[in-house]
Design a protein around this motif. Structure first.
Motif, PDB file in Angstrom:
ATOM      1  N   TYR A   3       6.635 -16.080  -5.766  1.00  0.00           N
ATOM      2  CA  TYR A   3       5.260 -16.428  -5.431  1.00  0.00           C
ATOM      3  C   TYR A   3       5.047 -16.154  -3.957  1.00  0.00           C
ATOM      4  CZ  TYR A   3       5.028 -18.954  -9.846  1.00  0.00           C
ATOM      5  OH  TYR A   3       5.043 -19.279 -11.177  1.00  0.00           O
ATOM      6  N   ILE A  26      -8.292  -7.534  -4.604  1.00  0.00           N
ATOM      7  CA  ILE A  26      -7.759  -8.279  -5.751  1.00  0.00           C
ATOM      8  C   ILE A  26      -7.772  -7.418  -7.005  1.00  0.00           C
ATOM      9  CG2 ILE A  26      -8.240 -10.216  -7.311  1.00  0.00           C
ATOM     10  CD1 ILE A  26      -9.241 -11.729  -4.727  1.00  0.00           C
ATOM     11  N   THR A  29      -5.034  -4.785  -6.688  1.00  0.00           N
ATOM     12  CA  THR A  29      -3.695  -5.370  -6.685  1.00  0.00           C
ATOM     13  C   THR A  29      -3.270  -5.796  -8.082  1.00  0.00           C
ATOM     14  OG1 THR A  29      -3.907  -6.098  -4.401  1.00  0.00           O
ATOM     15  CG2 THR A  29      -2.248  -7.217  -5.742  1.00  0.00           C
ATOM     16  N   ARG A  30      -4.181  -6.315  -8.853  1.00  0.00           N
ATOM     17  CA  ARG A  30      -3.850  -6.751 -10.220  1.00  0.00           C
ATOM     18  C   ARG A  30      -3.366  -5.601 -11.104  1.00  0.00           C
ATOM     19  NH1 ARG A  30      -8.849 -10.946 -11.278  1.00  0.00           N
ATOM     20  NH2 ARG A  30      -7.949 -12.707 -10.121  1.00  0.00           N
ATOM     21  N   ASN A  35       2.872  -6.924 -10.522  1.00  0.00           N
ATOM     22  CA  ASN A  35       1.957  -8.034 -10.234  1.00  0.00           C
ATOM     23  C   ASN A  35       1.668  -8.801 -11.508  1.00  0.00           C
ATOM     24  OD1 ASN A  35      -1.204  -8.988 -10.057  1.00  0.00           O
ATOM     25  ND2 ASN A  35       0.011  -9.410  -8.230  1.00  0.00           N
ATOM     26  N   TYR A  38      -2.905 -12.577  -9.014  1.00  0.00           N
ATOM     27  CA  TYR A  38      -3.330 -12.401  -7.627  1.00  0.00           C
ATOM     28  C   TYR A  38      -4.725 -12.995  -7.521  1.00  0.00           C
ATOM     29  CZ  TYR A  38      -3.388  -9.931  -3.109  1.00  0.00           C
ATOM     30  OH  TYR A  38      -3.383  -9.599  -1.767  1.00  0.00           O
ATOM     31  N   PHE A  52      -4.661 -17.228  -0.768  1.00  0.00           N
ATOM     32  CA  PHE A  52      -4.246 -16.266  -1.786  1.00  0.00           C
ATOM     33  C   PHE A  52      -3.015 -16.837  -2.481  1.00  0.00           C
ATOM     34  CE2 PHE A  52      -6.557 -12.978   0.610  1.00  0.00           C
ATOM     35  CZ  PHE A  52      -7.108 -12.250  -0.441  1.00  0.00           C
ATOM     36  N   GLU A  54      -0.244 -15.498  -5.124  1.00  0.00           N
ATOM     37  CA  GLU A  54       0.244 -14.275  -5.764  1.00  0.00           C
ATOM     38  C   GLU A  54       1.497 -14.586  -6.574  1.00  0.00           C
ATOM     39  OE1 GLU A  54       0.914 -11.240  -2.782  1.00  0.00           O
ATOM     40  OE2 GLU A  54      -0.516 -12.237  -1.437  1.00  0.00           O
ATOM     41  N   TRP A  56       4.593 -12.368  -8.561  1.00  0.00           N
ATOM     42  CA  TRP A  56       5.178 -11.034  -8.725  1.00  0.00           C
ATOM     43  C   TRP A  56       6.457 -11.116  -9.547  1.00  0.00           C
ATOM     44  CZ3 TRP A  56       2.618  -6.833  -6.737  1.00  0.00           C
ATOM     45  CH2 TRP A  56       1.584  -7.097  -5.864  1.00  0.00           C
ATOM     46  N   HIS A  65       3.395  -2.749  -2.427  1.00  0.00           N
ATOM     47  CA  HIS A  65       2.111  -3.466  -2.316  1.00  0.00           C
ATOM     48  C   HIS A  65       1.615  -3.467  -0.876  1.00  0.00           C
ATOM     49  CE1 HIS A  65      -0.935  -6.550  -2.593  1.00  0.00           C
ATOM     50  NE2 HIS A  65      -0.250  -7.327  -1.770  1.00  0.00           N
TER      51      HIS A  65
END
Length: 99
Positions: A3, A26, A29-30, A35, A38, A52, A54, A56, A65
């Motif tokens: 995380y 966002i 990134t998704r 991922n 996010y 934020f 996240e 992963w 990323h």
């Protein structure tokens, strides 16, 4: 699984600008490999604090990323919006690293 928690303090007058830039970041990134989640959250008590959260697959997924064009674009906007340096926490099963 890891995380990443990024706590941001933003200037009140730039809050909307940061949110707008974050939305595109966002979305892109998704779609990145590795991922899982996010999201950007806003404090209910302090409108200048955003976080934020996240998730992963692993730390290796974070390496590309950081260099993605959507991250660079967001970073150029975000740096103008910060009231203070962001606090970044990387949480793994073995450790919590705060930057």
């Amino acid at each position: 699984m890891i995380y990443v928690i990024a706590t941001l303090s933003v200037k009140p007058e730039t809050r909307a600008e940061l949110i707008e830039a974050a939305e595109a970041c966002i979305e892109a990134t998704r779609k990145e490999p590795g991922n899982i989640a996010y999201d950007l959250h806003e404090s209910v008590t302090d409108p200048t604090r955003m976080v934020f959260v996240e998730q992963w697959d692993n730390a290796e997924a974070l390496v590309p990323h950081r260099t993605q064009e959507h991250m660079k674009t967001f970073g150029r906007v975000a740096v103008k919006c910060f009231a203070a340096p962001p606090k970044i926490e990387i949480i793994t099963p073995a450790d919590v690293v705060v930057r």
